[in-house]
Design a protein around this motif. Structure first.
Motif, short mmCIF file in Angstrom:
data_model
loop_
_atom_site.label_atom_id
_atom_site.label_comp_id
_atom_site.label_asym_id
_atom_site.label_seq_id
_atom_site.Cartn_x
_atom_site.Cartn_y
_atom_site.Cartn_z
N SER A 1 7.19 11.66 -8.33
CA SER A 1 6.05 12.56 -8.33
C SER A 1 5.33 12.48 -9.69
O SER A 1 5.98 12.48 -10.75
N LEU A 2 4.03 12.42 -9.64
CA LEU A 2 3.24 12.33 -10.88
C LEU A 2 2.91 13.71 -11.43
O LEU A 2 2.07 13.82 -12.33
N SER B 1 4.57 1.22 3.58
CA SER B 1 5.33 1.79 2.46
C SER B 1 6.52 0.89 2.17
O SER B 1 6.99 0.15 3.04
N ARG C 1 4.33 -6.12 -1.49
CA ARG C 1 3.52 -4.98 -1.93
C ARG C 1 2.93 -4.26 -0.73
O ARG C 1 2.97 -4.76 0.41
N GLN D 1 14.51 1.52 -14.97
CA GLN D 1 13.26 0.77 -14.84
C GLN D 1 13.51 -0.71 -14.60
O GLN D 1 12.81 -1.35 -13.80
N ALA E 1 7.03 5.96 -13.84
CA ALA E 1 7.13 6.92 -12.74
C ALA E 1 6.46 6.37 -11.48
O ALA E 1 6.95 6.59 -10.36
N LYS E 2 5.37 5.64 -11.63
CA LYS E 2 4.71 5.05 -10.46
C LYS E 2 5.57 3.95 -9.85
O LYS E 2 5.66 3.84 -8.62
N THR E 3 6.20 3.13 -10.68
CA THR E 3 7.05 2.07 -10.17
C THR E 3 8.24 2.63 -9.40
O THR E 3 8.66 2.06 -8.38
N GLN E 4 8.78 3.76 -9.83
CA GLN E 4 9.94 4.35 -9.19
C GLN E 4 9.56 5.32 -8.07
O GLN E 4 10.44 6.02 -7.54
N SER E 5 8.27 5.37 -7.74
CA SER E 5 7.77 6.23 -6.64
C SER E 5 8.13 7.69 -6.85
O SER E 5 8.54 8.40 -5.93
N ILE F 1 3.76 6.48 -18.06
CA ILE F 1 3.57 6.99 -16.71
C ILE F 1 3.69 5.88 -15.68
O ILE F 1 3.95 6.15 -14.49
N LYS F 2 3.54 4.63 -16.10
CA LYS F 2 3.69 3.51 -15.17
C LYS F 2 5.10 3.43 -14.61
O LYS F 2 5.31 2.98 -13.48
#
Length: 417
Positions: A188-189, A237, A221, A209, A182-186, A179-180
């Motif tokens: 939807s979770l 952002s 960041r 990735q 998906a977070k790195t690529q912004s 799931i990390k």
């Protein structure tokens, strides 16, 4: 270097190397090969070629022969036998009351072994089921429990992108996905949007990735304290694909602005206090941006929304001057919408009257303005009624009971004539 051929088994997407043993095998040709499980029937995907010795696992299995007509018939009979075995096995599973789902059945090329693939939530005691199947098919029976990703690879299907599943097309082995990514690529979770047909995270999250991780090293960041050409502020952002950041300036925090990565200077990475941070006097230089079609249309919308009207067409489309065009080369539209070229006016031949030239546009407009204008009559209901009354007065019918109601006649009696 070792000479090999690449073959692919039915339902698989991984290529295996085999020793041709002097045979010249063409691509898309079926061959009979020797494996650890016995003779197998496979398709050649790449003919004779050489590969480094490090990429070959010794001992290299040989190619027995190129498939003959009898081999093709045997393979077709095994496919028919697999369909029958699938239906019989499902009935046996229901009869024993086992909580398992049958996925696929494979029969060996020699017909002495049948493998049943199934999925289940936990361990299943299928010893009695194996005995029943062995008594029916008179062959060696093997049951293998597989996962949901292997099930999707065997059955195939279409992903949410509209293309066939990657695992059933070209993936040699399953790659770990977290799931990390998906977070790195912004992304939807939401699990329904980042999960594949198998219910696990999509394998394509791994494809980009590395590019996102490389871009994240160059970008600041969130909540970083940065210096921009318009002043200092905090990053709200980060857009990794376009390598741009959105900054809330201290001078105007209610209207964030976007900057490229080369236009900002990081004073503090991530969250933290500004104490002890020295703000430079000179701000970073602003890069010159080339206006693209999206910028032009956004500028046109802002101009029209501000009440100044749309951008004039003359500022967008530059038309050549009439004087710069060479004589006799002006293109006009003829019949059918095709462009035609004006021809020069020929000289007057002897004995033939010259055609009268067409009047200029200004003269035609002047003549059209001098034409008499015909009066338009008003045909409303009131005008019609007034005209009718005037006509009746002239004829002497007005006031003589023309519209007066006639008296009702009394019926005659018996003695009245």
């Amino acid at each position: 270097m070792a000479e090999v051929i690449s073959v692919r088994f039915r339902g698989g997407s991984k290529n295996y190397y085999f020793d041709p043993r002097g045979l010249q095998v063409e691509p898309n040709t079926y061959v009979v090969i020797e494996t650890a499980q016995g003779m197998e029937y496979a398709r050649c995907v790449e003919g004779n070629h050489e590969v480094p010795d490090q990429s070959v696992v010794q001992p290299l299995r040989p190619v027995v022969r190129i498939a003959t007509e009898n081999d093709h018939r045997s393979a077709a009979y095994n496919r028919k036998r697999e369909k029958e075995a699938f239906g019989i096995c499902e009935k046996k599973i229901a009869a024993h009351g086992l909580e398992m789902k049958l996925v696929n059945v494979e029969c060996s090329f020699e017909g002495n072994k049948i493998i049943f693939f199934f999925t289940a939530d936990g361990r299943v005691d299928f010893r009695e089921l194996v005995k029943d199947l062995a008594s029916v098919f008179r062959a060696r029976i093997e049951l293998r429990q597989i996962g949901v990703r292997d099930e999707a690879k065997m059955l195939g299907g279409l992903g949410i992108c509209g293309r066939p599943l990657c695992c059933s097309q070209f993936l040699d082995e399953f790659i770990p996905v977290s799931i990390k990514m998906a977070k790195t690529q912004s992304l939807s979770l939401n699990p329904t949007k980042i999960s594949g047909t198998c219910g696990r995270l999509m394998c394509c999250l791994k494809y980009e990735q590395a590019a996102y991780e490389d871009a994240a090293k160059r970008m600041p960041r969130n909540e970083s304290f940065v210096d921009t050409p318009d002043g200092v502020g905090n990053v709200s952002s980060v857009d990794l694909l376009q390598e741009q950041v959105q900054v809330r300036l201290d001078s105007a925090p209610e209207s964030p602005k976007r900057y490229k990565a080369a236009e900002i200077r990081v004073l503090r990475s991530g969250k933290g206090s500004r104490d002890g941070i020295e703000i430079p006097k000179e701000h970073p230089a602003r890069l010159q941006r080339e206006e693209g079609p999206e910028d032009f249309f956004s500028r046109a919308n802002r101009r029209q929304g501000s009440g100044r009207g749309p951008i004039p067409v003359s500022s967008v489309l530059v038309q050549p001057d009439e004087e710069e065009r060479p004589a006799g080369r002006r293109r006009q539209r003829g019949k059918g919408g095709k462009a035609r070229q004006e021809k020069p006016v020929p000289y007057q031949e002897a004995g033939r009257p010259q055609k009268q030239a067409r009047p200029a546009k200004a003269e035609r407009v002047e003549k059209a303005e001098k034409l008499p204008v015909r009066a338009v009559t008003d045909t409303t209901a009131e005008k019609k009624a007034a005209a009718d009354r005037a006509a009746r007065q002239q004829s002497g019918q007005e006031g003589k009971g023309y519209n007066r109601r006639r008296p009702r006649r009394r019926p005659k009696g018996k003695n009245e004539g």
